[in-house]
Scaffold this active site. Sequence first.
Site, PDB file in Angstrom:
ATOM      1  N   HIS A   1       9.153  39.096 -53.069  1.00  0.00           N
ATOM      2  CA  HIS A   1       8.922  39.653 -51.732  1.00  0.00           C
ATOM      3  C   HIS A   1       7.861  40.752 -51.803  1.00  0.00           C
ATOM      4  O   HIS A   1       7.721  41.441 -52.816  1.00  0.00           O
ATOM      5  CB  HIS A   1      10.206  40.233 -51.160  1.00  0.00           C
ATOM      6  CG  HIS A   1      11.194  39.210 -50.733  1.00  0.00           C
ATOM      7  ND1 HIS A   1      12.062  39.413 -49.683  1.00  0.00           N
ATOM      8  CD2 HIS A   1      11.472  37.964 -51.207  1.00  0.00           C
ATOM      9  CE1 HIS A   1      12.828  38.346 -49.534  1.00  0.00           C
ATOM     10  NE2 HIS A   1      12.484  37.460 -50.452  1.00  0.00           N
TER      11      HIS A   1
ATOM     12  N   GLU B   1       7.716  43.714 -50.440  1.00  0.00           N
ATOM     13  CA  GLU B   1       8.215  45.078 -50.678  1.00  0.00           C
ATOM     14  C   GLU B   1       8.555  45.301 -52.151  1.00  0.00           C
ATOM     15  O   GLU B   1       8.261  46.370 -52.698  1.00  0.00           O
ATOM     16  CB  GLU B   1       9.475  45.348 -49.840  1.00  0.00           C
ATOM     17  CG  GLU B   1       9.257  45.243 -48.345  1.00  0.00           C
ATOM     18  CD  GLU B   1       9.603  43.882 -47.777  1.00  0.00           C
ATOM     19  OE1 GLU B   1      10.115  43.834 -46.645  1.00  0.00           O
ATOM     20  OE2 GLU B   1       9.364  42.850 -48.450  1.00  0.00           O
TER      21      GLU B   1
ATOM     22  N   CYS C   1      14.404  42.567 -45.586  1.00  0.00           N
ATOM     23  CA  CYS C   1      15.659  41.835 -45.765  1.00  0.00           C
ATOM     24  C   CYS C   1      16.638  42.730 -46.517  1.00  0.00           C
ATOM     25  O   CYS C   1      16.282  43.826 -46.959  1.00  0.00           O
ATOM     26  CB  CYS C   1      15.388  40.543 -46.547  1.00  0.00           C
ATOM     27  SG  CYS C   1      15.014  40.825 -48.295  1.00  0.00           S
TER      28      CYS C   1
ATOM     29  N   CYS D   1      15.325  43.807 -50.050  1.00  0.00           N
ATOM     30  CA  CYS D   1      14.249  44.788 -50.000  1.00  0.00           C
ATOM     31  C   CYS D   1      14.735  46.137 -49.466  1.00  0.00           C
ATOM     32  O   CYS D   1      14.314  47.184 -49.951  1.00  0.00           O
ATOM     33  CB  CYS D   1      13.097  44.242 -49.171  1.00  0.00           C
ATOM     34  SG  CYS D   1      12.317  42.807 -49.964  1.00  0.00           S
TER      35      CYS D   1
END
Length: 160
Positions: free
Chosen positions: A52, A54, A82, A85
């Site tokens: 991801h 992040e 999410c 993260c």
Amino acid sequence: MDDRIFMEEALKLAAEAAAEGEVPVGCVIVRDGQIVGRGRNRRETQKTALGHAEIEAIGDACANLGGWRLWDCTLYVTLEPCPMCAGAIINARIPRVVFGASDAKCGACGSVCDLFSMDFNHHPQVESGVMAQESSQLLSEFFERLRTTLRDRPKWKKPI
């Protein structure tokens, strides 16, 4: 500090992700007006659920700053974080999160749940909707292209 300037940088990273066939999410981490971490989605290219934007940006910022505590930084991301993260943001002690588009399916900063309001040891300030239209449009265009590609490819059935 103008949040739009840094969100524009996150959008550029999101566009790079889209060009590689990744869901277009981009993230930058800023300290004292300087970008210290960058990330974009790379789940497909790196074949990992941890790819991801992040997570990548937090790792980059930690490496660049020489420590895991990012207590004087702001994280800018094009899509609401999410749960994974959001957890990483809490663990990195990031005090401020700015995101563009809300995520009604997986958002953990108010859409599905709000991890930052729970009884953890750290509670980042959240600002949502910064360049939300641009972030949403990038995502919508990506998924429309994906649906067209999937619809047009040959169908096959798994052998029995």
